[in-house]
Each structure stands twice: as C-alpha cells, then as structure tokens.
Design a protein around this motif. Structure first.
Motif, PDB file in Angstrom:
ATOM      1  N   SER A  17       0.833  -1.208   0.000  1.00 36.50           N
ATOM      2  CA  SER A  17       0.000   0.000   0.000  1.00 36.50           C
ATOM      3  C   SER A  17       0.860   1.246   0.000  1.00 36.50           C
ATOM      4  O   SER A  17       1.986   1.238   0.515  1.00 36.50           O
ATOM      5  CB  SER A  17      -0.906   0.020   1.235  1.00 36.50           C
ATOM      6  N   LEU A  18       0.306   2.296  -0.552  1.00 34.86           N
ATOM      7  CA  LEU A  18       0.888   3.632  -0.492  1.00 34.86           C
ATOM      8  C   LEU A  18      -0.248   4.629  -0.365  1.00 34.86           C
ATOM      9  O   LEU A  18      -1.360   4.377  -0.834  1.00 34.86           O
ATOM     10  CB  LEU A  18       1.692   3.954  -1.760  1.00 34.86           C
ATOM     11  N   ARG A  19       0.069   5.754   0.245  1.00 38.94           N
ATOM     12  CA  ARG A  19      -0.898   6.848   0.329  1.00 38.94           C
ATOM     13  C   ARG A  19      -0.265   8.090  -0.287  1.00 38.94           C
ATOM     14  O   ARG A  19       0.728   8.597   0.235  1.00 38.94           O
ATOM     15  CB  ARG A  19      -1.288   7.124   1.768  1.00 38.94           C
ATOM     16  N   LEU A  20      -0.866   8.556  -1.363  1.00 39.59           N
ATOM     17  CA  LEU A  20      -0.413   9.773  -1.999  1.00 39.59           C
ATOM     18  C   LEU A  20      -1.155  10.961  -1.419  1.00 39.59           C
ATOM     19  O   LEU A  20      -2.342  10.867  -1.099  1.00 39.59           O
ATOM     20  CB  LEU A  20      -0.646   9.713  -3.503  1.00 39.59           C
ATOM     21  N   SER A  21      -0.444  12.075  -1.312  1.00 41.24           N
ATOM     22  CA  SER A  21      -1.040  13.323  -0.868  1.00 41.24           C
ATOM     23  C   SER A  21      -0.758  14.397  -1.902  1.00 41.24           C
ATOM     24  O   SER A  21       0.252  14.347  -2.612  1.00 41.24           O
ATOM     25  CB  SER A  21      -0.455  13.755   0.475  1.00 41.24           C
ATOM     26  N   CYS A  22      -1.655  15.351  -1.979  1.00 45.50           N
ATOM     27  CA  CYS A  22      -1.479  16.491  -2.871  1.00 45.50           C
ATOM     28  C   CYS A  22      -1.826  17.741  -2.075  1.00 45.50           C
ATOM     29  O   CYS A  22      -2.962  17.886  -1.613  1.00 45.50           O
ATOM     30  CB  CYS A  22      -2.381  16.360  -4.086  1.00 45.50           C
ATOM     31  N   ALA A  23      -0.843  18.603  -1.921  1.00 39.85           N
ATOM     32  CA  ALA A  23      -1.033  19.841  -1.172  1.00 39.85           C
ATOM     33  C   ALA A  23      -1.163  20.997  -2.141  1.00 39.85           C
ATOM     34  O   ALA A  23      -0.314  21.184  -3.016  1.00 39.85           O
ATOM     35  CB  ALA A  23       0.143  20.069  -0.233  1.00 39.85           C
ATOM     36  N   ALA A  24      -2.235  21.761  -1.985  1.00 38.36           N
ATOM     37  CA  ALA A  24      -2.476  22.908  -2.845  1.00 38.36           C
ATOM     38  C   ALA A  24      -2.081  24.189  -2.121  1.00 38.36           C
ATOM     39  O   ALA A  24      -2.311  24.329  -0.920  1.00 38.36           O
ATOM     40  CB  ALA A  24      -3.937  22.965  -3.245  1.00 38.36           C
ATOM     41  N   SER A  25      -1.503  25.092  -2.867  1.00 41.16           N
ATOM     42  CA  SER A  25      -1.159  26.398  -2.312  1.00 41.16           C
ATOM     43  C   SER A  25      -1.404  27.463  -3.367  1.00 41.16           C
ATOM     44  O   SER A  25      -1.511  27.177  -4.556  1.00 41.16           O
ATOM     45  CB  SER A  25       0.300  26.419  -1.861  1.00 41.16           C
ATOM     46  N   GLY A  26      -1.515  28.683  -2.928  1.00 43.46           N
ATOM     47  CA  GLY A  26      -1.750  29.790  -3.841  1.00 43.46           C
ATOM     48  C   GLY A  26      -3.225  30.121  -4.017  1.00 43.46           C
ATOM     49  O   GLY A  26      -3.567  31.218  -4.446  1.00 43.46           O
ATOM     50  N   ARG A  27      -4.077  29.185  -3.765  1.00 47.22           N
ATOM     51  CA  ARG A  27      -5.534  29.385  -3.770  1.00 47.22           C
ATOM     52  C   ARG A  27      -6.155  28.157  -3.135  1.00 47.22           C
ATOM     53  O   ARG A  27      -5.507  27.103  -3.011  1.00 47.22           O
ATOM     54  CB  ARG A  27      -6.088  29.595  -5.178  1.00 47.22           C
ATOM     55  N   THR A  28      -7.414  28.282  -2.771  1.00 43.31           N
ATOM     56  CA  THR A  28      -8.121  27.123  -2.240  1.00 43.31           C
ATOM     57  C   THR A  28      -8.876  26.441  -3.367  1.00 43.31           C
ATOM     58  O   THR A  28      -9.273  27.078  -4.346  1.00 43.31           O
ATOM     59  CB  THR A  28      -9.106  27.527  -1.138  1.00 43.31           C
ATOM     60  N   PHE A  29      -9.069  25.143  -3.213  1.00 45.34           N
ATOM     61  CA  PHE A  29      -9.805  24.364  -4.202  1.00 45.34           C
ATOM     62  C   PHE A  29     -11.049  23.733  -3.587  1.00 45.34           C
ATOM     63  O   PHE A  29     -11.528  22.708  -4.047  1.00 45.34           O
ATOM     64  CB  PHE A  29      -8.897  23.296  -4.811  1.00 45.34           C
ATOM     65  N   ASN A  30     -11.563  24.367  -2.528  1.00 45.77           N
ATOM     66  CA  ASN A  30     -12.719  23.807  -1.846  1.00 45.77           C
ATOM     67  C   ASN A  30     -13.936  23.678  -2.741  1.00 45.77           C
ATOM     68  O   ASN A  30     -14.796  22.833  -2.492  1.00 45.77           O
ATOM     69  CB  ASN A  30     -13.075  24.676  -0.636  1.00 45.77           C
ATOM     70  N   SER A  31     -14.041  24.500  -3.755  1.00 43.36           N
ATOM     71  CA  SER A  31     -15.200  24.476  -4.640  1.00 43.36           C
ATOM     72  C   SER A  31     -14.904  23.801  -5.972  1.00 43.36           C
ATOM     73  O   SER A  31     -15.715  23.852  -6.898  1.00 43.36           O
ATOM     74  CB  SER A  31     -15.667  25.912  -4.909  1.00 43.36           C
ATOM     75  N   ASN A  32     -13.791  23.128  -6.053  1.00 45.89           N
ATOM     76  CA  ASN A  32     -13.327  22.576  -7.320  1.00 45.89           C
ATOM     77  C   ASN A  32     -13.193  21.063  -7.266  1.00 45.89           C
ATOM     78  O   ASN A  32     -12.811  20.498  -6.244  1.00 45.89           O
ATOM     79  CB  ASN A  32     -11.965  23.164  -7.674  1.00 45.89           C
ATOM     80  N   ALA A  33     -13.500  20.458  -8.390  1.00 47.83           N
ATOM     81  CA  ALA A  33     -13.235  19.027  -8.521  1.00 47.83           C
ATOM     82  C   ALA A  33     -11.735  18.794  -8.625  1.00 47.83           C
ATOM     83  O   ALA A  33     -10.999  19.625  -9.167  1.00 47.83           O
ATOM     84  CB  ALA A  33     -13.926  18.481  -9.764  1.00 47.83           C
ATOM     85  N   MET A  34     -11.315  17.665  -8.103  1.00 45.39           N
ATOM     86  CA  MET A  34      -9.911  17.298  -8.180  1.00 45.39           C
ATOM     87  C   MET A  34      -9.783  15.842  -8.599  1.00 45.39           C
ATOM     88  O   MET A  34     -10.748  15.073  -8.509  1.00 45.39           O
ATOM     89  CB  MET A  34      -9.204  17.537  -6.839  1.00 45.39           C
ATOM     90  N   ALA A  35      -8.611  15.467  -9.066  1.00 43.14           N
ATOM     91  CA  ALA A  35      -8.446  14.114  -9.600  1.00 43.14           C
ATOM     92  C   ALA A  35      -6.997  13.668  -9.500  1.00 43.14           C
ATOM     93  O   ALA A  35      -6.089  14.479  -9.295  1.00 43.14           O
ATOM     94  CB  ALA A  35      -8.900  14.059 -11.054  1.00 43.14           C
ATOM     95  N   TRP A  36      -6.827  12.377  -9.630  1.00 40.29           N
ATOM     96  CA  TRP A  36      -5.514  11.764  -9.779  1.00 40.29           C
ATOM     97  C   TRP A  36      -5.449  11.126 -11.164  1.00 40.29           C
ATOM     98  O   TRP A  36      -6.366  10.393 -11.556  1.00 40.29           O
ATOM     99  CB  TRP A  36      -5.285  10.688  -8.715  1.00 40.29           C
ATOM    100  N   PHE A  37      -4.379  11.413 -11.853  1.00 33.74           N
ATOM    101  CA  PHE A  37      -4.076  10.780 -13.137  1.00 33.74           C
ATOM    102  C   PHE A  37      -2.761  10.031 -12.985  1.00 33.74           C
ATOM    103  O   PHE A  37      -2.006  10.263 -12.036  1.00 33.74           O
ATOM    104  CB  PHE A  37      -3.934  11.836 -14.243  1.00 33.74           C
ATOM    105  N   ARG A  38      -2.479   9.172 -13.940  1.00 33.45           N
ATOM    106  CA  ARG A  38      -1.178   8.506 -13.946  1.00 33.45           C
ATOM    107  C   ARG A  38      -0.718   8.302 -15.380  1.00 33.45           C
ATOM    108  O   ARG A  38      -1.523   8.242 -16.307  1.00 33.45           O
ATOM    109  CB  ARG A  38      -1.228   7.173 -13.214  1.00 33.45           C
TER     110      ARG A  38
END
Length: 124
Positions: A17-38
């Motif tokens: 197992s692994l747990r990936l994290s994504c930290a956003a800065s510069g603006r908030t994304f509370n109202s935005n969809a987000m995704a993981w691609f590979r």
C-alpha cells in the motif's frame, strides 16, 4: 502562484500500500473538482480517480476500483489517494489535478492545474 505538490510515492512490493497526498497552495480548491491521473512509460496519461468539490461523489477507473480510495480535506486544502493491493501494472507517475469546475470530468483537458507528479513503482 498556484501550486499542487504531490508526495507519498515510492517503491513497494506487489500487494503493498501507499498513500499519496497532494497539497495545494496559492488558492483554495474547496469548490473545485480534483483528480488523480497517472502515466506509465510509453502510455498516455489516464485518469485514476476523481472527486467533486464536497467529496460526496467519486469516480474510479475500472482498473483501480475496489483497491484505491480518493478523499479530500478541504479544511487543509489536501487531496489523498489511498492505494491498496498494488500491482506491477500500477507503476506510473501519478499526478494531482484540479479543475475550475465543481464536478469532476474524466478527460485530462478539463483540468487546469497540475502537480509535477510522484513516481510509484510496484515490484513483482
């Protein structure tokens, strides 16, 4: 300056197992969809999972359904991908992405912000 920074990638044996994290800065994304691609070597970038702004609706590619879990913490501007029962075919660079819309899309062209990627390598 808006930044998405992934972390948590690495080398793991099949079944691990692994747990990936994504930290956003510069603006908030509370109202935005987000995704993981590979993107694996020699292959096109593909969506792995997506989540709407509030987190109540998610999407998973068939190849990861039942093994991966996407989640978000809007209070901390963080996105996560918990990856269990990893397989060698999961080996790829994993990217975090954010859309301007509140609801997720499958196509990568619908996402406006991208991280630099984190390598996930699963050995057999």
């Amino acid at each position: 300056q808006v930044q998405l920074v992934e972390s948590g990638g690495g080398l793991v044996q099949a079944g691990g197992s692994l747990r990936l994290s994504c930290a956003a800065s510069g603006r908030t994304f509370n109202s935005n969809a987000m995704a993981w691609f590979r993107q694996a070597p020699g292959k096109e970038r593909e969506i792995v999972s997506a989540i709407i702004w509030g987190g109540r609706s998610t999407y998973y590619a068939d190849s990861v359904k039942g093994r991966f879990t996407i989640s978000r913490d809007n209070t901390k501007n963080l996105l996560y991908l918990q990856m269990n029962s990893l397989k060698p075919e999961d080996t790829a660079v994993y990217y975090c992405a954010a859309a301007l819309s509140s609801y997720y899309h499958i196509a990568s062209r619908e996402y406006d912000y991208w991280g630099q990627g984190t390598q996930v390598t699963v050995s057999s």
